[in-house]
Design a protein around this motif. Sequence first.
Motif, PDB file in Angstrom:
ATOM      1  N   ARG A 161      -0.742  -2.733   4.776  1.00  0.00           N
ATOM      2  CA  ARG A 161       0.069  -1.975   3.818  1.00  0.00           C
ATOM      3  C   ARG A 161      -0.820  -1.024   3.029  1.00  0.00           C
ATOM      4  N   VAL A 162      -0.371   0.237   2.915  1.00  0.00           N
ATOM      5  CA  VAL A 162      -1.165   1.282   2.257  1.00  0.00           C
ATOM      6  C   VAL A 162      -0.294   2.027   1.242  1.00  0.00           C
ATOM      7  N   PRO A 163      -0.918   2.768   0.311  1.00  0.00           N
ATOM      8  CA  PRO A 163      -0.139   3.575  -0.630  1.00  0.00           C
ATOM      9  C   PRO A 163       0.688   4.635   0.101  1.00  0.00           C
ATOM     10  N   ALA A 164       1.889   4.895  -0.396  1.00  0.00           N
ATOM     11  CA  ALA A 164       2.832   5.801   0.273  1.00  0.00           C
ATOM     12  C   ALA A 164       2.246   7.179   0.528  1.00  0.00           C
ATOM     13  N   GLY A 165       1.572   7.745  -0.452  1.00  0.00           N
ATOM     14  CA  GLY A 165       1.056   9.104  -0.320  1.00  0.00           C
ATOM     15  C   GLY A 165      -0.036   9.273   0.717  1.00  0.00           C
ATOM     16  N   LEU A 166      -0.650   8.159   1.131  1.00  0.00           N
ATOM     17  CA  LEU A 166      -1.723   8.205   2.124  1.00  0.00           C
ATOM     18  C   LEU A 166      -1.249   7.864   3.527  1.00  0.00           C
ATOM     19  N   LEU A 167      -0.012   7.406   3.642  1.00  0.00           N
ATOM     20  CA  LEU A 167       0.467   6.839   4.902  1.00  0.00           C
ATOM     21  C   LEU A 167       0.280   7.751   6.103  1.00  0.00           C
ATOM     22  N   ALA A 168       0.686   9.014   5.982  1.00  0.00           N
ATOM     23  CA  ALA A 168       0.660   9.921   7.136  1.00  0.00           C
ATOM     24  C   ALA A 168      -0.749  10.189   7.642  1.00  0.00           C
ATOM     25  N   GLN A 169      -1.757   9.967   6.806  1.00  0.00           N
ATOM     26  CA  GLN A 169      -3.137  10.219   7.218  1.00  0.00           C
ATOM     27  C   GLN A 169      -3.849   8.957   7.704  1.00  0.00           C
ATOM     28  N   CYS A 170      -3.167   7.835   7.648  1.00  0.00           N
ATOM     29  CA  CYS A 170      -3.789   6.565   8.062  1.00  0.00           C
ATOM     30  C   CYS A 170      -3.621   6.338   9.561  1.00  0.00           C
ATOM     31  N   ASP A 171      -4.625   5.712  10.143  1.00  0.00           N
ATOM     32  CA  ASP A 171      -4.507   5.283  11.528  1.00  0.00           C
ATOM     33  C   ASP A 171      -3.714   3.979  11.571  1.00  0.00           C
ATOM     34  N   PRO A 172      -2.850   3.825  12.577  1.00  0.00           N
ATOM     35  CA  PRO A 172      -2.079   2.591  12.668  1.00  0.00           C
ATOM     36  C   PRO A 172      -2.957   1.417  13.111  1.00  0.00           C
ATOM     37  N   PRO A 173      -2.573   0.204  12.760  1.00  0.00           N
ATOM     38  CA  PRO A 173      -1.354  -0.131  12.033  1.00  0.00           C
ATOM     39  C   PRO A 173      -1.481   0.177  10.542  1.00  0.00           C
ATOM     40  N   ALA A 174      -0.449   0.789  10.018  1.00  0.00           N
ATOM     41  CA  ALA A 174      -0.371   1.106   8.592  1.00  0.00           C
ATOM     42  C   ALA A 174       1.105   1.239   8.236  1.00  0.00           C
ATOM     43  N   TRP A 175       1.476   0.704   7.088  1.00  0.00           N
ATOM     44  CA  TRP A 175       2.860   0.850   6.645  1.00  0.00           C
ATOM     45  C   TRP A 175       2.910   0.906   5.131  1.00  0.00           C
ATOM     46  N   SER A 176       3.988   1.465   4.659  1.00  0.00           N
ATOM     47  CA  SER A 176       4.176   1.583   3.218  1.00  0.00           C
ATOM     48  C   SER A 176       5.645   1.371   2.901  1.00  0.00           C
ATOM     49  N   PHE A 177       5.904   0.818   1.735  1.00  0.00           N
ATOM     50  CA  PHE A 177       7.269   0.549   1.281  1.00  0.00           C
ATOM     51  C   PHE A 177       7.544   1.413   0.064  1.00  0.00           C
TER      52      PHE A 177
END
Length: 198
Positions: A161-177
């Motif tokens: 789980r990562v901060p929402a604003g960073l999600l699109a730049q994260c390599d998967p697996p990554a998710w945000s709520f």
Amino acid sequence: MRGPDWPIATPGQAVGLLGGSFDPAHQGHLAITTEAMKRFALDRVWWLVSPGNPLKRDTPASLERRVAHAADVAHHPRIDVTALEVQIKARFTADTIAALKARYPGVRFVWLMGSDNLAQFHKWDRWKSIAGAVPIGVLARPGHRLSALNGTAARMLRHSRVPAGLLAQCDPPAWSFANIPMRSDSSTALRRAGVWKR
């Protein structure tokens, strides 16, 4: 129905993918899409109007009708309404994502879902492959926050789980709520009220 046009996306762009039957599309879909663009820093969102949902029993309205109605509802310069799953002959989300990543190298796709879908995500075909292929942005839906955050998928992916604003730049697996303003719009309610007939 003619084959859908492929949306334009260039390497480095962050594109959200919102799949569903859109039977019918409504203002709630538009609201969560615009919130997703803001919260997850997305350049665009593609609505993927599915031919059918393997987890739903009822047959939806015709694909042509649903796409046309969704295009009217999604009247927004950064939203593309597509029927790409027909074009790529995909029945499952994992296949759709694999095909889009192959066709659009360098585009940073983010799969978008409501918290109601996160609660049952572990029932999706190859759900772990999906989580390993693209970041996932989850948007709160009425009555589904706790079940989603305490569900099987959220527990298994808790360290991703990562901060929402960073999600699109994260390599998967990554998710945000993302907790967003709640709306009561529902395709099921519109059908029950007779506003949308199949």
